[in-house]
Scaffold this motif. Structure first.
Motif, PDB file in Angstrom:
ATOM      1  N   ARG A 124       0.817  -1.268  -0.094  1.00 17.06           N
ATOM      2  CA  ARG A 124       0.119  -0.365  -0.345  1.00 17.06           C
ATOM      3  C   ARG A 124       0.540   1.246   0.173  1.00 17.06           C
ATOM      4  O   ARG A 124       0.105   2.041  -0.693  1.00 17.06           O
ATOM      5  N   VAL A 125       1.857   1.452   0.890  1.00 17.49           N
ATOM      6  CA  VAL A 125       3.054   2.151   0.551  1.00 17.49           C
ATOM      7  C   VAL A 125       3.139   2.604  -0.145  1.00 17.49           C
ATOM      8  O   VAL A 125       3.241   3.769  -0.895  1.00 17.49           O
ATOM      9  N   ALA A 126       4.057   1.073  -1.965  1.00 23.13           N
ATOM     10  CA  ALA A 126       4.217   1.903  -2.192  1.00 23.13           C
ATOM     11  C   ALA A 126       3.141   1.899  -3.368  1.00 23.13           C
ATOM     12  O   ALA A 126       4.122   3.346  -4.665  1.00 23.13           O
ATOM     13  N   ARG A 127       2.731   2.124  -3.512  1.00 25.91           N
ATOM     14  CA  ARG A 127       1.586   1.797  -4.268  1.00 25.91           C
ATOM     15  C   ARG A 127       0.996   4.189  -4.075  1.00 25.91           C
ATOM     16  O   ARG A 127       1.163   4.479  -5.058  1.00 25.91           O
ATOM     17  N   ALA A 128       0.832   3.883  -2.922  1.00 23.98           N
ATOM     18  CA  ALA A 128       0.604   5.791  -2.790  1.00 23.98           C
ATOM     19  C   ALA A 128       1.854   6.486  -2.924  1.00 23.98           C
ATOM     20  O   ALA A 128       1.423   7.253  -3.326  1.00 23.98           O
ATOM     21  N   ALA A 129       2.884   6.182  -2.972  1.00 22.40           N
ATOM     22  CA  ALA A 129       4.040   6.476  -3.675  1.00 22.40           C
ATOM     23  C   ALA A 129       4.185   6.929  -5.589  1.00 22.40           C
ATOM     24  O   ALA A 129       5.268   7.501  -5.900  1.00 22.40           O
ATOM     25  N   GLY A 130       3.385   6.335  -5.821  1.00 21.31           N
ATOM     26  CA  GLY A 130       3.356   5.769  -7.247  1.00 21.31           C
ATOM     27  C   GLY A 130       4.139   4.661  -7.830  1.00 21.31           C
ATOM     28  O   GLY A 130       3.966   4.670  -9.337  1.00 21.31           O
ATOM     29  N   ALA A 131       4.709   3.843  -7.340  1.00 21.85           N
ATOM     30  CA  ALA A 131       5.062   2.476  -8.093  1.00 21.85           C
ATOM     31  C   ALA A 131       4.702   1.605  -8.176  1.00 21.85           C
ATOM     32  O   ALA A 131       3.330   1.622  -7.752  1.00 21.85           O
ATOM     33  N   LYS A 132       5.264   0.675  -9.198  1.00 24.34           N
ATOM     34  CA  LYS A 132       4.367  -0.439  -9.476  1.00 24.34           C
ATOM     35  C   LYS A 132       4.631  -1.555  -8.760  1.00 24.34           C
ATOM     36  O   LYS A 132       5.137  -1.885  -8.073  1.00 24.34           O
ATOM     37  N   VAL A 133       3.688  -2.604  -8.321  1.00 22.59           N
ATOM     38  CA  VAL A 133       4.170  -3.272  -7.239  1.00 22.59           C
ATOM     39  C   VAL A 133       3.853  -4.771  -8.244  1.00 22.59           C
ATOM     40  O   VAL A 133       2.836  -5.017  -8.092  1.00 22.59           O
ATOM     41  N   LEU A 134       5.359  -5.397  -8.244  1.00 26.99           N
ATOM     42  CA  LEU A 134       5.442  -6.457  -8.985  1.00 26.99           C
ATOM     43  C   LEU A 134       5.163  -8.015  -8.025  1.00 26.99           C
ATOM     44  O   LEU A 134       6.174  -7.495  -6.409  1.00 26.99           O
ATOM     45  N   LEU A 135       4.061  -8.958  -7.457  1.00 26.17           N
ATOM     46  CA  LEU A 135       4.003  -9.774  -5.993  1.00 26.17           C
ATOM     47  C   LEU A 135       4.387 -10.711  -6.526  1.00 26.17           C
ATOM     48  O   LEU A 135       4.221 -11.835  -7.934  1.00 26.17           O
ATOM     49  N   LEU A 136       5.132 -12.054  -5.839  1.00 25.04           N
ATOM     50  CA  LEU A 136       5.717 -12.967  -5.869  1.00 25.04           C
ATOM     51  C   LEU A 136       4.567 -13.996  -5.180  1.00 25.04           C
ATOM     52  O   LEU A 136       4.950 -13.590  -3.920  1.00 25.04           O
TER      53      LEU A 136
END
Length: 96
Positions: free
Chosen positions: A48-60
């Motif tokens: 959530r913090v990464a998304r709020a910062a504008g980063a794309k999120v890749l999940l394994l």
């Protein structure tokens, strides 16, 4: 950290959450998260913090229907048994 080091050896700018020298995350960055069961609260918060910062999120993950997969921009499914799939009648392991 080992995977981050391999990416660094490939010439990619890589940082690890919690390291003293990690720069702020922002637009244009990719945040790589790993959560086998897809419900790890610490991982969900960091995503959530990464998304709020504008980063794309890749999940394994091994659980594509988990909460983490819903937060991710991209999900890489790794078919594996996790804590989430080894409970009750589905239990196949004697490991704690």
């Amino acid at each position: 950290k080992g995977f981050a080091m391999r990416l660094y050896h490939l010439g990619l700018p890589v940082s690890v959450v919690g390291d003293m020298t990690t720069p702020p995350l922002g637009k244009g960055d990719v945040f790589l998260a790993s959560s086998g069961p897809g419900e790890t609260t610490t991982v969900l918060t960091l995503m959530r913090v990464a998304r709020a910062a504008g980063a794309k999120v890749l999940l394994l993950t091994a659980e594509p229907a988990g909460s983490a997969a819903k937060l991710a921009d991209f999900t890489l499914l790794i078919p594996a048994q996790t804590m989430a799939s080894d409970q009750g009648a589905a239990r196949t392991s004697v490991l704690p």
